[in-house]
Scaffold this active site. Structure first.
Site, short mmCIF file in Angstrom:
data_model
loop_
_atom_site.label_atom_id
_atom_site.label_comp_id
_atom_site.label_asym_id
_atom_site.label_seq_id
_atom_site.Cartn_x
_atom_site.Cartn_y
_atom_site.Cartn_z
N LYS A 77 51.70 40.28 34.38
CA LYS A 77 51.72 39.94 32.95
C LYS A 77 50.52 40.57 32.24
CE LYS A 77 52.13 35.72 30.12
NZ LYS A 77 52.17 34.23 30.20
N SER A 151 55.69 32.00 27.95
CA SER A 151 55.24 33.29 27.48
C SER A 151 55.36 34.40 28.53
CB SER A 151 53.77 33.18 27.03
OG SER A 151 52.93 32.83 28.10
N SER A 175 54.75 28.23 30.76
CA SER A 175 55.03 29.65 30.59
C SER A 175 55.45 30.40 31.84
CB SER A 175 53.82 30.35 29.96
OG SER A 175 53.64 29.93 28.63
#
Length: 477
Positions: A77, A151, A175
């Protein structure tokens, strides 16, 4: 190389490389071809390290060491530091390159993994969907009109579409669990302090943890075994696991006491019938497997605790904006959420964190009665791309809070919590349930999740239609 190997996950790909069935270069090249073909539609990646990944794959093929992740392509990420690049965190407002890899990325490389690229997230990780005005939406491989969550939406989309064997996400209010739930993957938010966030000592005041998103439970365990553990300077350190995560995933859980809760964390929040059915079907399956399953709706100080979390969330949004190099480049909705946090009185901010220890003790009382708590993951099936775009920021925040109501408590108190696939909606979209464990006890969650996977497998299903969508996009261009 067969298409099946792209979807074989970490365990399958690592075994194929060890057996000489495929080279790492061949495997990485195939993933890069899929990314080039499909990612213009999905938009899972912020940056693809094509040349560097092939070089790392060549090095893996020359390596004689029996590294556990040797040659396997894994994505990370974009809020995790990668040497030589700014840590973008979903924004266009970062410019300064990082001097070194984060602990997670360094440990992946040390285990032999090929870091294939950085995955997208919403700005500052504020939303349970992955889309922005400047980057456009990241799309769910199972339905391009739906979101892959947030996210860590790019991480989940990449794994679900066969663009990476696994991906690393972060979770500050669901997330990891949200994207795993809506893309049919396994995502376990580990215990706070299990995986170092270095070079940061902590993130979002201790709410954020990092961990894998994977196709199978064993895949999660294989990756987590390589990236967990503290480094000097960490603000939180988890207790050592009682065994390796891989052994836990391969061990029968025995008979467990499992509590089932359908009580949302806050008043007036509805649960979709398909979600309720998924939880009840899972409870029935666990009963058939010999577990002692009971209905249990423990009071979690719903109103005061959820209010405290909302205030804390907004304050953290404000702090995150202050740390951005070029805050004027942030999107209006991001700035609006941060402004709400900026306006909070300091006394209210202090109050929002004043009861963490008491809430942790209160929430964990349930584990005096049960070993694992079963809840919905989300209150409804996946949201559509752009569903909240025309609402005010306050309305969007309230909608997000209702959608994710079962998740943030476990970030505050730190317990491990997993999202496990649990069938499909009538529209064919993934559904999931949440399993919450005692503090520091990922091992029980892995054993139980793996048992569910054996009797209700999910990893053999792969999204269809992506190549057609990519061809249509090419023609339209």
């Amino acid at each position: 190389m067969t298409e099946e190997l792209v979807f074989a996950g970490v365990a399958g790909q690592a075994a194929a490389i060890r057996a000489g069935e495929v080279t790492s270069r061949e495997l990485v090249r195939r993933h890069l071809e899929r990314i080039e073909r499909l990612d213009p539609v999905l938009r899972a990646f912020r940056v693809v390290f094509a040349e560097q990944a092939l070089a790392e794959a060549d090095a893996a093929d020359r390596c004689d060491a029996d590294l556990p992740l040797r040659g396997v392509p894994i994505a990370v990420k974009e809020d995790l530091a990668v040497a030589g690049l700014p840590t973008t965190g979903g924004t266009n407002a970062a410019r300064t390159p990082q001097p070194a890899d984060s602990a997670v990325v360094a440990r992946l490389r040390a285990a032999g993994a090929v870091v294939i690229g950085r995955t997208r997230m919403p700005e500052l990780g504020l939303w349970p969907h992955t889309e922005s005005g400047w980057a456009g939406p990241t799309r769910n491989p199972w339905s391009l009109t739906h979101s892959p969550g947030g996210s860590s939406g790019g991480s989940a989309a990449a794994v679900a579409a066969g663009l990476a064997a696994a991906a690393i996400g972060t979770d500050g209010a669901g997330s990891i669990r949200i994207p795993a739930a809506v893309t049919g993957l396994f995502g376990l938010k580990p215990q706070r302090g299990r995986v170092s966030l270095a070079p940061q000592p902590q993130a979002w005041g201790g709410l954020v943890v990092a961990g894998p998103i994977t196709r199978t439970v064993e895949d999660w365990a294989l990756v987590a075994d390589q990236i967990h553990g503290p480094v000097p300077g960490d603000a939180h350190v988890a207790h050592p696991p009682r065994t390796t995560f891989t052994d836990a995933a391969r061990t029968d859980p025995g008979r467990l006491r499992i509590g089932v809760s359908l009580r949302p964390w806050g008043p007036g929040i509805g649960i979709d019938d398909e979600v309720r059915d998924a939880v009840q079907d899972t409870a029935a399956l666990l009963t058939d497997l010999g577990h002692d399953v009971v209905r249990l709706d423990p009071p979690m100080k719903d109103l005061s605790a959820s209010t405290r979390f909302a205030l804390r969330y907004l304050h953290n949004a404000h702090l995150a904006r202050t740390e951005v190099e070029l805050p004027d480049l942030l999107e209006p909705r991001t700035r609006a959420a941060a402004d709400l946090g900026r306006r909070l009185p300091r006394a209210l901010v202090r109050w929002s964190r004043s009861q963490d220890a008491a809430l942790t003790a209160h929430a964990n009382r349930v584990f005096g009665r049960v070993d694992v708590l079963l809840t919905p993951a989300l209150t409804r099936p996946p949201i559509r791309v752009g569903e909240w775009n025309r609402t005010t920021v306050v309305a969007a925040l309230l909608a997000a809070a209702r959608y994710t109501t079962f998740l943030p408590l476990w970030n505050i108190v730190g317990n491990p919590a997993a999202c496990v696939p649990a069938g499909r909606s009538a529209a064919g979209l993934p559904l999931a349930v949440q399993l919450v464990g005692r503090q520091h006890d990922e091992c029980t969650l892995l054993s139980l999740s793996a048992q569910l996977e054996r009797v209700r497998p999910w990893a053999d299903r792969t999204p269809s239609g992506l190549d057609h969508a990519a061809r249509v996009r090419t023609v339209r261009r």
